[in-house]
Write a protein that holds these residues in place. Sequence first.
Motif, PDB file in Angstrom:
ATOM      1  N   CYS A  43       0.845  -1.194   0.000  1.00 29.73           N
ATOM      2  CA  CYS A  43       0.000   0.000   0.000  1.00 29.73           C
ATOM      3  C   CYS A  43       0.885   1.250   0.000  1.00 29.73           C
ATOM      4  CB  CYS A  43      -0.895   0.029   1.239  1.00 29.73           C
ATOM      5  SG  CYS A  43      -2.032  -1.366   1.376  1.00 29.73           S
ATOM      6  N   THR A  44       0.773   2.050  -1.046  1.00 33.48           N
ATOM      7  CA  THR A  44       1.559   3.277  -1.152  1.00 33.48           C
ATOM      8  C   THR A  44       0.620   4.471  -1.038  1.00 33.48           C
ATOM      9  OG1 THR A  44       3.138   2.179  -2.623  1.00 33.48           O
ATOM     10  CG2 THR A  44       3.179   4.593  -2.559  1.00 33.48           C
ATOM     11  N   LYS A  45       0.804   5.274  -0.009  1.00 39.39           N
ATOM     12  CA  LYS A  45      -0.067   6.430   0.203  1.00 39.39           C
ATOM     13  C   LYS A  45       0.244   7.535  -0.807  1.00 39.39           C
ATOM     14  CE  LYS A  45       0.982   6.542   4.666  1.00 39.39           C
ATOM     15  NZ  LYS A  45       0.987   6.923   6.115  1.00 39.39           N
ATOM     16  N   VAL A  46      -0.829   8.102  -1.387  1.00 40.08           N
ATOM     17  CA  VAL A  46      -0.681   9.198  -2.340  1.00 40.08           C
ATOM     18  C   VAL A  46      -1.755  10.246  -2.062  1.00 40.08           C
ATOM     19  CG1 VAL A  46       0.327   7.761  -4.166  1.00 40.08           C
ATOM     20  CG2 VAL A  46      -2.156   8.076  -4.072  1.00 40.08           C
ATOM     21  N   ASN A  47      -1.645  11.371  -2.751  1.00 37.89           N
ATOM     22  CA  ASN A  47      -2.600  12.467  -2.603  1.00 37.89           C
ATOM     23  C   ASN A  47      -3.996  12.013  -3.031  1.00 37.89           C
ATOM     24  OD1 ASN A  47      -4.092  14.893  -2.842  1.00 37.89           O
ATOM     25  ND2 ASN A  47      -2.243  16.055  -3.291  1.00 37.89           N
ATOM     26  N   PRO A  48      -4.994  12.108  -2.150  1.00 39.53           N
ATOM     27  CA  PRO A  48      -6.338  11.624  -2.494  1.00 39.53           C
ATOM     28  C   PRO A  48      -7.069  12.483  -3.508  1.00 39.53           C
ATOM     29  CG  PRO A  48      -6.353  12.644  -0.323  1.00 39.53           C
ATOM     30  CD  PRO A  48      -4.917  12.560  -0.745  1.00 39.53           C
ATOM     31  N   GLU A  49      -6.484  13.598  -3.935  1.00 33.90           N
ATOM     32  CA  GLU A  49      -7.135  14.418  -4.962  1.00 33.90           C
ATOM     33  C   GLU A  49      -7.123  13.732  -6.319  1.00 33.90           C
ATOM     34  OE1 GLU A  49      -5.774  18.428  -5.166  1.00 33.90           O
ATOM     35  OE2 GLU A  49      -5.744  18.679  -2.986  1.00 33.90           O
ATOM     36  N   ALA A  50      -6.258  12.759  -6.515  1.00 36.00           N
ATOM     37  CA  ALA A  50      -6.220  12.015  -7.775  1.00 36.00           C
ATOM     38  C   ALA A  50      -7.252  10.902  -7.724  1.00 36.00           C
ATOM     39  CB  ALA A  50      -4.830  11.436  -8.008  1.00 36.00           C
ATOM     40  N   GLU A  51      -8.208  10.914  -8.651  1.00 36.97           N
ATOM     41  CA  GLU A  51      -9.287   9.928  -8.592  1.00 36.97           C
ATOM     42  C   GLU A  51      -8.747   8.516  -8.799  1.00 36.97           C
ATOM     43  OE1 GLU A  51     -12.148   9.480 -11.619  1.00 36.97           O
ATOM     44  OE2 GLU A  51     -11.042  10.656 -13.091  1.00 36.97           O
ATOM     45  N   PRO A  52      -9.377   7.521  -8.185  1.00 39.45           N
ATOM     46  CA  PRO A  52      -8.858   6.153  -8.230  1.00 39.45           C
ATOM     47  C   PRO A  52      -8.689   5.582  -9.635  1.00 39.45           C
ATOM     48  CG  PRO A  52     -10.472   6.359  -6.480  1.00 39.45           C
ATOM     49  CD  PRO A  52     -10.511   7.654  -7.239  1.00 39.45           C
ATOM     50  N   ALA A  53      -9.616   5.879 -10.553  1.00 40.20           N
ATOM     51  CA  ALA A  53      -9.525   5.320 -11.903  1.00 40.20           C
ATOM     52  C   ALA A  53      -8.261   5.755 -12.614  1.00 40.20           C
ATOM     53  CB  ALA A  53     -10.749   5.729 -12.723  1.00 40.20           C
ATOM     54  N   VAL A  54      -7.735   6.911 -12.240  1.00 44.30           N
ATOM     55  CA  VAL A  54      -6.508   7.436 -12.838  1.00 44.30           C
ATOM     56  C   VAL A  54      -5.295   6.994 -12.030  1.00 44.30           C
ATOM     57  CG1 VAL A  54      -5.230   9.543 -13.383  1.00 44.30           C
ATOM     58  CG2 VAL A  54      -7.682   9.404 -13.889  1.00 44.30           C
ATOM     59  N   ALA A  55      -5.352   7.204 -10.729  1.00 45.65           N
ATOM     60  CA  ALA A  55      -4.195   6.903  -9.874  1.00 45.65           C
ATOM     61  C   ALA A  55      -3.827   5.429  -9.913  1.00 45.65           C
ATOM     62  CB  ALA A  55      -4.482   7.337  -8.439  1.00 45.65           C
ATOM     63  N   GLY A  56      -4.821   4.551  -9.933  1.00 44.04           N
ATOM     64  CA  GLY A  56      -4.551   3.117  -9.874  1.00 44.04           C
ATOM     65  C   GLY A  56      -3.698   2.609 -11.017  1.00 44.04           C
ATOM     66  N   LEU A  57      -3.728   3.291 -12.164  1.00 41.73           N
ATOM     67  CA  LEU A  57      -2.966   2.830 -13.321  1.00 41.73           C
ATOM     68  C   LEU A  57      -1.461   2.883 -13.080  1.00 41.73           C
ATOM     69  CD1 LEU A  57      -5.033   4.344 -16.272  1.00 41.73           C
ATOM     70  CD2 LEU A  57      -5.259   2.127 -15.151  1.00 41.73           C
ATOM     71  N   LEU A  58      -1.047   3.686 -12.101  1.00 40.92           N
ATOM     72  CA  LEU A  58       0.374   3.713 -11.754  1.00 40.92           C
ATOM     73  C   LEU A  58       0.814   2.406 -11.102  1.00 40.92           C
ATOM     74  CD1 LEU A  58       0.701   7.344 -10.359  1.00 40.92           C
ATOM     75  CD2 LEU A  58       1.687   6.461 -12.485  1.00 40.92           C
ATOM     76  N   GLY A  59      -0.146   1.592 -10.678  1.00 38.25           N
ATOM     77  CA  GLY A  59       0.195   0.355  -9.992  1.00 38.25           C
ATOM     78  C   GLY A  59       0.898  -0.666 -10.852  1.00 38.25           C
ATOM     79  N   CYS A  60       0.824  -0.513 -12.190  1.00 41.17           N
ATOM     80  CA  CYS A  60       1.512  -1.488 -13.042  1.00 41.17           C
ATOM     81  C   CYS A  60       1.948  -0.864 -14.360  1.00 41.17           C
ATOM     82  CB  CYS A  60       0.633  -2.708 -13.286  1.00 41.17           C
ATOM     83  SG  CYS A  60       1.505  -4.053 -14.153  1.00 41.17           S
ATOM     84  N   GLY A  61       1.071  -0.919 -15.394  1.00 41.54           N
ATOM     85  CA  GLY A  61       1.496  -0.614 -16.756  1.00 41.54           C
ATOM     86  C   GLY A  61       2.048   0.773 -16.965  1.00 41.54           C
ATOM     87  N   VAL A  62       1.382   1.778 -16.423  1.00 40.04           N
ATOM     88  CA  VAL A  62       1.849   3.148 -16.628  1.00 40.04           C
ATOM     89  C   VAL A  62       3.186   3.366 -15.928  1.00 40.04           C
ATOM     90  CG1 VAL A  62       1.330   5.573 -16.198  1.00 40.04           C
ATOM     91  CG2 VAL A  62      -0.457   4.063 -17.055  1.00 40.04           C
ATOM     92  N   MET A  63       3.325   2.829 -14.728  1.00 42.33           N
ATOM     93  CA  MET A  63       4.600   2.941 -14.016  1.00 42.33           C
ATOM     94  C   MET A  63       5.693   2.187 -14.776  1.00 42.33           C
ATOM     95  SD  MET A  63       6.120   4.206 -11.283  1.00 42.33           S
ATOM     96  CE  MET A  63       7.534   4.534 -12.338  1.00 42.33           C
TER      97      MET A  63
END
Length: 366
Positions: free
Chosen positions: A145-165
């Motif tokens: 679990c990596t804490k990030v700024n909650p202003e980024a909506e989940p549908a966008v932020a979650g993509l950093l979890g794999c392919g985009v990162m």
Amino acid sequence: MPHEVQGVVSRAKGEPVSLETVLVPDPGPGEAVVSVKACGVCHTDMHYRDGGINDDYPFLLGHEAAGYVEQVGEGVTDLAPGDYVILNWRAVCGVCRACKRGKPWYCFNTHNAAQPMTLTDGTKLSPALGIGAFLDKTLVHAGQCTKVNPEAEPAVAGLLGCGVMAGIGAAINTGAVTRGDTVAVIGCGGVGDAAIAGARLAGARKIIAIDMDDRKLDWAKDFGATHTFNSRGKSEDEVVEAIQDLTESFGADVVIDAVGRPETWKTAFYGRDLAGTVVLVGVPTPDMRLNDMPLIDFFSRGGSLKSSWYGDCLPSRDFPALVDLYLQGRLPLEKFVTERISVDGVEHAFERMHKGEVLRSVVEFS
């Protein structure tokens, strides 16, 4: 008491996935239960379904996710219920030989939850990349679990979890793209376009997007490609020549192979400048082989041949920074989201992905 939720399960190689009741236990020591708000549909999930990872069926699919911590287990001190997190599959251990050498992004002993999630009959599920997030709640190791700024909506932020990162990291972390570099990216799906976005962030002066689909090449322009080349029907030599024509005949400083096939890797190898860098971030299948390459070519061309694991990222360092860049308007993460779907639409999303119709379908939960 275990939580009963509906999750996407792959029971057998190549068979359509099913939506089934999954039991998620309360967190044990070092674990956390996360309420998933969004999870991207990644090629890796399809590889699990099709037996391209291993045969440890049944799989609980989904891993590109963001949500809120709901419960934490004993000994967890750096997370609390309500924390907004992106899930990662590199929960560094801190004690392996890579971590001790100051290179935790190569951690060889990453953590996953110790307890299994199961079907109602007790069958243990293998969570994709140790996460399993196509369901309302999932059990993970707290380090995932990596804490990030909650202003980024989940549908966008979650993509950093794999392919985009993986793509951004292939350019910035592995390829070390810097100001004034020329970059070529072979394959303009989600990972390739993320590599293009990363190269743009790093200040590359020329970014060449290569794909066989004009629609994908148009998407690549949205992420910063300065030039495009449609390789359909073209030989490896013709693609190399196209890269050279766009780089003063030298070849690119960094060539990123986001496809992961022998022919695309060879194109990347010969399409780079002398002493240039090749980055392999596309994932080959176990049966693929490189043949008929003279050893003298490896010696005489110099440079670096690298594989990029998860974009060589350190989630605790990279996720918050990239979310901040997104919120500043400098990283267009929202452009990766092609469609938003419900959890029963994953199999159809796989079909659309296979046809190249989407960059990312994202499952959203209430």
